[in-house]
Design a protein around this motif. Structure first.
Motif, mmCIF file in Angstrom:
data_model
loop_
_atom_site.group_PDB
_atom_site.id
_atom_site.type_symbol
_atom_site.label_atom_id
_atom_site.label_comp_id
_atom_site.label_asym_id
_atom_site.label_seq_id
_atom_site.Cartn_x
_atom_site.Cartn_y
_atom_site.Cartn_z
ATOM 1 N N GLN A 69 -8.455 2.659 11.688
ATOM 2 C CA GLN A 69 -7.170 1.651 11.098
ATOM 3 C C GLN A 69 -7.776 1.324 9.538
ATOM 4 O O GLN A 69 -9.033 0.917 9.359
ATOM 5 C CB GLN A 69 -7.329 0.206 11.631
ATOM 6 C CG GLN A 69 -7.212 0.023 13.006
ATOM 7 C CD GLN A 69 -5.286 0.398 13.288
ATOM 8 O OE1 GLN A 69 -5.001 0.604 12.485
ATOM 9 N NE2 GLN A 69 -4.340 1.250 13.735
ATOM 10 N N PRO A 70 -6.908 0.957 8.825
ATOM 11 C CA PRO A 70 -6.599 1.246 7.532
ATOM 12 C C PRO A 70 -7.602 -0.311 7.202
ATOM 13 O O PRO A 70 -6.612 -1.212 7.746
ATOM 14 C CB PRO A 70 -5.383 1.428 6.555
ATOM 15 C CG PRO A 70 -4.399 1.869 8.024
ATOM 16 C CD PRO A 70 -5.585 1.443 9.116
ATOM 17 N N GLU A 71 -8.602 -0.525 6.347
ATOM 18 C CA GLU A 71 -9.110 -1.661 6.352
ATOM 19 C C GLU A 71 -8.464 -2.937 5.247
ATOM 20 O O GLU A 71 -8.359 -2.569 4.506
ATOM 21 C CB GLU A 71 -10.224 -1.526 6.280
ATOM 22 C CG GLU A 71 -11.111 -0.613 6.690
ATOM 23 C CD GLU A 71 -11.589 0.944 6.830
ATOM 24 O OE1 GLU A 71 -10.219 0.889 5.526
ATOM 25 O OE2 GLU A 71 -12.166 1.561 6.970
ATOM 26 N N SER B 223 -5.941 7.745 -6.471
ATOM 27 C CA SER B 223 -6.045 7.601 -7.647
ATOM 28 C C SER B 223 -7.296 5.729 -8.192
ATOM 29 O O SER B 223 -6.548 4.247 -7.239
ATOM 30 C CB SER B 223 -4.345 6.712 -8.706
ATOM 31 O OG SER B 223 -4.733 6.861 -9.821
ATOM 32 N N ILE B 224 -8.288 6.184 -8.452
ATOM 33 C CA ILE B 224 -8.136 4.648 -8.554
ATOM 34 C C ILE B 224 -8.284 4.541 -9.872
ATOM 35 O O ILE B 224 -7.925 3.014 -10.187
ATOM 36 C CB ILE B 224 -10.751 5.945 -9.853
ATOM 37 C CG1 ILE B 224 -11.072 6.321 -8.141
ATOM 38 C CG2 ILE B 224 -10.882 4.190 -10.510
ATOM 39 C CD1 ILE B 224 -12.110 6.301 -9.171
ATOM 40 N N GLY B 225 -7.019 4.863 -11.378
ATOM 41 C CA GLY B 225 -7.206 4.349 -11.811
ATOM 42 C C GLY B 225 -5.265 3.529 -12.103
ATOM 43 O O GLY B 225 -5.341 2.645 -12.116
ATOM 44 N N LEU C 293 -4.239 -2.655 -5.445
ATOM 45 C CA LEU C 293 -4.471 -3.571 -4.930
ATOM 46 C C LEU C 293 -5.583 -3.385 -3.596
ATOM 47 O O LEU C 293 -5.833 -4.258 -2.806
ATOM 48 C CB LEU C 293 -2.964 -2.948 -3.971
ATOM 49 C CG LEU C 293 -1.490 -3.304 -4.581
ATOM 50 C CD1 LEU C 293 -0.694 -2.613 -3.970
ATOM 51 C CD2 LEU C 293 -1.591 -4.664 -4.577
ATOM 52 N N GLY C 294 -6.016 -2.695 -3.516
ATOM 53 C CA GLY C 294 -7.671 -2.602 -2.706
ATOM 54 C C GLY C 294 -7.309 -2.190 -1.197
ATOM 55 O O GLY C 294 -5.913 -1.907 -1.328
ATOM 56 N N PHE D 125 0.431 -1.319 -0.538
ATOM 57 C CA PHE D 125 0.061 -0.216 0.014
ATOM 58 C C PHE D 125 1.072 1.359 0.081
ATOM 59 O O PHE D 125 0.478 2.225 -0.672
ATOM 60 C CB PHE D 125 -1.341 -0.396 0.793
ATOM 61 C CG PHE D 125 -2.146 -0.898 1.496
ATOM 62 C CD1 PHE D 125 -2.814 -1.289 0.189
ATOM 63 C CD2 PHE D 125 -2.087 -1.753 2.156
ATOM 64 C CE1 PHE D 125 -3.518 -1.651 -0.076
ATOM 65 C CE2 PHE D 125 -3.143 -2.994 1.885
ATOM 66 C CZ PHE D 125 -4.353 -2.947 1.007
ATOM 67 N N LEU D 126 1.886 1.503 0.913
ATOM 68 C CA LEU D 126 2.543 2.599 0.830
ATOM 69 C C LEU D 126 3.635 2.429 -0.071
ATOM 70 O O LEU D 126 4.040 3.691 -0.888
ATOM 71 C CB LEU D 126 3.861 1.829 2.075
ATOM 72 C CG LEU D 126 2.683 2.978 3.540
ATOM 73 C CD1 LEU D 126 3.566 1.978 4.595
ATOM 74 C CD2 LEU D 126 3.288 3.929 3.886
ATOM 75 N N ASN D 127 3.767 1.716 -0.798
ATOM 76 C CA ASN D 127 5.149 2.149 -2.387
ATOM 77 C C ASN D 127 4.038 2.630 -3.220
ATOM 78 O O ASN D 127 4.356 3.460 -4.065
ATOM 79 C CB ASN D 127 5.165 0.764 -2.499
ATOM 80 C CG ASN D 127 6.464 0.158 -1.956
ATOM 81 O OD1 ASN D 127 7.301 0.895 -0.915
ATOM 82 N ND2 ASN D 127 7.426 -1.072 -1.667
#
Ligand SMILES: NC(=O)c1ccc[n+]([C@@H]2O[C@H](COP(=O)([O-])OP(=O)(O)OC[C@H]3O[C@@H](n4cnc5c(N)ncnc54)[C@H](OP(=O)(O)O)[C@@H]3O)[C@@H](O)[C@H]2O)c1
Length: 298
Positions: free
Chosen positions: A140-142, A199-201, A205-206, A9-11
């Motif tokens: 918390q990030p889900e 960004s949606i595009g 990873l969701g 996610f972070l990357n």
């Protein structure tokens, strides 16, 4: 696999002048004259950093004070506890003013706009740096839809999307007076701190539903405002910025698997972002940039 998710996610984030009072007119004219100088873009001008108590916001205040000759207004929720700002205040004195502003409390935004108007008359730059990703016991990030709560979605939306928009709404008249002809460098700039995960595009990873969607909303709202400013010919350019993965309190719980060279210091990230801001022109209005100047797809 789940252990890797935070890393992944972070990357992925990897006038009317005639109508003006004489004093105000003089201020605006002197700011515009200084804008054309080859030194700092806002030399003699006024910049506001919203969300300045720590992290990226605090570093913006520091670099603006060090590199530009103008005044900086730093706002935060709790000025008394903002020790980093106290330190800068003792070093830069009158060039820094600190205001109390909580993006979830609109009256504090209105009050800040009044106070900036009274003291400076205009704004050349507004940086919205506030933001939340996780709050112990609250947000918390889900990693899965099962963990999505209405309260988390609403809180992230309120702080990350609604808040910055209300700040722009109330600072708008000051920004209009801070901008010039609206061409080239002669524009006031609004820079909203977004994130690549908005960004949606670019979403392969969701996960991180609340944070991701709140930044997507911030992007659309900022783009919408940029269209309105352009239509009205207001000399204001709005941009969205992704700072990279930066070593702050926000990213700390998710840094474990981030390679060292992908984890930026606040100094490095803000240096890059400030260069994008200082070079922003009217044709950049409504664009979403990463720290390295690359445009990010919506
Ligand atoms: N760090 C990263 O890797 C990264 C990556 C992508 C995007 N970003 C974005 O960059 C921005 C800055 O992040 P950061 O890493 O500097 O985070 P940080 O160190 O956690 O700082 C967050 C700032 O937001 C303020 N804030 C939180 N809620 C607020 C509210 N209701 N009203 C006003 N201010 C509030 C905090 O103030 P308090 O001190 O009062 O809590 C603090 O100054 C955020 O928008 C974030 O989403 C960061």
């Amino acid at each position: 696999m789940y252990k890797l998710r935070p890393l992944l996610f972070l990357n992925q984030q990897c006038s009317s002048m005639a109508a003006m009072k004489p004093l105000r007119l003089m201020r605006v004219m002197s700011q515009r004259a200084s804008l054309s100088s080859s030194a700092g873009k806002w030399e003699g001008g006024v910049s506001m950093v919203q969300g300045a108590s720590r992290g990226i916001g605090l570093e913006f205040v520091k670099q603006l004070l060090e590199k530009e000759k103008g005044h900086v207004v730093a706002s935060c929720r709790n000025p008394e506890g903002a020790t980093g700002l106290h330190h800068l205040k003792s070093k830069f004195g009158e060039r820094l003013s600190v205001l109390q502003l909580d993006v979830t409390n609109e009256s504090t935004i209105e009050q800040s706009a009044k106070s900036i108007g009274k003291r400076y008359g205009s704004l050349n730059l507004l940086i919205n740096a506030s933001g939340i990703l996780s709050i112990p016991q609250v947000l918390q990030p889900e990693t899965t839809l099962r963990k999505v709560e209405k309260s988390s979605l609403m809180l992230a939306y309120e702080v990350n999307a609604v808040g910055p928009v209300l700040v722009i709404k109330h600072m708008w008249p000051l920004l209009k007076d801070g901008g010039g002809s609206g061409t080239d460098r002669d524009v006031a700039v609004v820079a909203n701190l977004s994130a690549r995960v908005g960004s949606i595009g670019d979403n392969r990873l969701g996960g991180w539903h609340s944070y991701r969607a709140s930044k997507t909303a911030l992007n659309q709202l900022t783009r919408n405002i940029s269209v309105e400013f352009a239509r009205r010919k207001d000399p204001i350019t709005c941009i969205l910025l992704h700072p990279g993965t930066v070593d702050t309190d926000l990213s700390k719980p998710f840094q474990r698997n981030v390679p060292e060279n992908k984890l930026f210091t606040t100094e490095f990230s803000v240096q890059k972002l400030l260069s994008i801001i200082l070079n922003a022109k009217s044709h950049d209005n409504g664009k979403f940039f990463a720290w390295d100047g690359q445009e990010i797809p919506w």
